[in-house]
Scaffold this motif. Structure first.
Motif, PDB file in Angstrom:
ATOM      1  N   ALA A   1      67.536  15.584  13.722  1.00  0.00           N
ATOM      2  CA  ALA A   1      66.195  16.304  13.371  1.00  0.00           C
ATOM      3  C   ALA A   1      66.360  17.077  12.159  1.00  0.00           C
ATOM      4  O   ALA A   1      65.619  17.225  11.179  1.00  0.00           O
ATOM      5  N   LYS A   2      67.422  17.616  11.848  1.00  0.00           N
ATOM      6  CA  LYS A   2      67.757  18.432  10.769  1.00  0.00           C
ATOM      7  C   LYS A   2      68.101  17.469   9.502  1.00  0.00           C
ATOM      8  O   LYS A   2      67.488  17.691   8.642  1.00  0.00           O
ATOM      9  N   ASP A   3      68.315  16.468   9.627  1.00  0.00           N
ATOM     10  CA  ASP A   3      68.545  15.363   8.469  1.00  0.00           C
ATOM     11  C   ASP A   3      67.354  14.790   8.332  1.00  0.00           C
ATOM     12  O   ASP A   3      66.891  14.550   7.056  1.00  0.00           O
ATOM     13  N   GLU A   4      66.396  14.702   9.351  1.00  0.00           N
ATOM     14  CA  GLU A   4      65.158  14.022   8.986  1.00  0.00           C
ATOM     15  C   GLU A   4      64.241  15.332   8.270  1.00  0.00           C
ATOM     16  O   GLU A   4      63.417  14.982   7.457  1.00  0.00           O
ATOM     17  N   LEU A   5      64.421  16.493   8.841  1.00  0.00           N
ATOM     18  CA  LEU A   5      63.799  17.555   8.140  1.00  0.00           C
ATOM     19  C   LEU A   5      64.174  17.668   6.548  1.00  0.00           C
ATOM     20  O   LEU A   5      63.097  17.984   5.665  1.00  0.00           O
ATOM     21  N   GLU A   6      65.331  17.623   6.352  1.00  0.00           N
ATOM     22  CA  GLU A   6      65.847  17.531   5.005  1.00  0.00           C
ATOM     23  C   GLU A   6      65.341  16.480   4.169  1.00  0.00           C
ATOM     24  O   GLU A   6      64.818  16.845   2.998  1.00  0.00           O
TER      25      GLU A   6
ATOM     26  N   GLU B   1      74.822  15.094  27.447  1.00  0.00           N
ATOM     27  CA  GLU B   1      73.896  16.038  27.257  1.00  0.00           C
ATOM     28  C   GLU B   1      74.008  16.813  25.997  1.00  0.00           C
ATOM     29  O   GLU B   1      73.299  16.874  24.903  1.00  0.00           O
ATOM     30  N   VAL B   2      75.297  17.582  25.989  1.00  0.00           N
ATOM     31  CA  VAL B   2      75.871  18.194  24.661  1.00  0.00           C
ATOM     32  C   VAL B   2      75.799  17.435  23.708  1.00  0.00           C
ATOM     33  O   VAL B   2      75.079  17.847  22.597  1.00  0.00           O
ATOM     34  N   VAL B   3      76.126  16.322  23.673  1.00  0.00           N
ATOM     35  CA  VAL B   3      76.518  15.431  22.404  1.00  0.00           C
ATOM     36  C   VAL B   3      74.740  15.037  21.994  1.00  0.00           C
ATOM     37  O   VAL B   3      74.503  14.943  20.913  1.00  0.00           O
ATOM     38  N   ASP B   4      74.275  14.408  23.209  1.00  0.00           N
ATOM     39  CA  ASP B   4      72.668  14.097  22.850  1.00  0.00           C
ATOM     40  C   ASP B   4      72.000  15.372  22.205  1.00  0.00           C
ATOM     41  O   ASP B   4      71.173  15.178  21.110  1.00  0.00           O
ATOM     42  N   ASP B   5      72.162  16.620  22.726  1.00  0.00           N
ATOM     43  CA  ASP B   5      71.527  17.589  22.101  1.00  0.00           C
ATOM     44  C   ASP B   5      72.111  17.847  20.634  1.00  0.00           C
ATOM     45  O   ASP B   5      71.207  18.176  19.714  1.00  0.00           O
ATOM     46  N   ALA B   6      73.252  17.806  20.568  1.00  0.00           N
ATOM     47  CA  ALA B   6      73.810  18.085  19.166  1.00  0.00           C
ATOM     48  C   ALA B   6      73.437  17.041  18.189  1.00  0.00           C
ATOM     49  O   ALA B   6      73.017  17.214  17.201  1.00  0.00           O
ATOM     50  N   MET B   7      73.488  15.736  18.629  1.00  0.00           N
ATOM     51  CA  MET B   7      73.045  14.657  17.925  1.00  0.00           C
ATOM     52  C   MET B   7      71.455  14.695  17.437  1.00  0.00           C
ATOM     53  O   MET B   7      71.069  14.548  16.340  1.00  0.00           O
ATOM     54  N   ILE B   8      70.518  15.221  18.297  1.00  0.00           N
ATOM     55  CA  ILE B   8      69.302  15.291  18.237  1.00  0.00           C
ATOM     56  C   ILE B   8      68.824  16.374  17.148  1.00  0.00           C
ATOM     57  O   ILE B   8      68.114  16.206  16.267  1.00  0.00           O
TER      58      ILE B   8
END
Length: 152
Positions: A75-80, A64-71
């Motif tokens: 999302a940050k990469d997609e936003l950039e 969950e922590v890894v998934d949240d961090a990855m998400i």
């Protein structure tokens, strides 16, 4: 902590095998075999299930922590990427608008020059007609043969 020289963690570690042997001997000597083995199997099963649950919870929390961090990272990469593409599109649009303005400006300039030339050509065409008439009269007066002989 107390300053007891006999009860230390090092002494306990060395004495643990002897303590376990004594406990197992007392267990089988004092408790009947049918009840003792059954209790040991149940206790071992309980400990196994408990350790599996702990491992599963730890993996789930890690996932969950890894998934949240990855998400969040994705999302940050997609936003950039979307911001970069929007900026690039805005720059392209701005360049296209600027090119269109320049082209329209040049077309207006050309049209104005053509209007000025047409106005001046109307004026000069009248003058050219007068010059042509004068040239024709001069040629007639001098004779066309005289001009041809001078050119040779």
């Amino acid at each position: 902590m107390s300053n007891n020289i006999f009860l230390t963690s090092e002494n306990l570690a060395f004495a643990m095998p002897l303590i376990l042997i004594c406990i197992v001997y007392a267990y089988f000597k004092l408790i009947p075999l049918k009840i003792g083995v059954t209790l040991l199997v149940v206790l071992a099963g309980f400990l196994k299930v408990r350790s599996d649950n702990k491992i599963r919870r730890a993996e789930k929390a890690l996932v969950e922590v890894v998934d949240d961090a990855m998400i969040q990272e994705l999302a940050k990469d997609e936003l950039e990427k979307s911001l970069k593409s929007k900026k690039a599109a805005a720059k392209k649009q701005q360049k296209a608008d600027e090119a269109l303005r320049q082209r329209l400006k040049n077309e207006k300039k050309v049209e104005n020059q053509q209007k000025q030339q047409s106005k001046s050509s109307k004026r000069s065409s009248k003058e050219d007609e007068d010059d042509d008439d004068v040239n024709a009269l001069l040629t007639f007066a001098k004779g066309s043969r005289a001009q041809q002989s001078k050119k040779k």
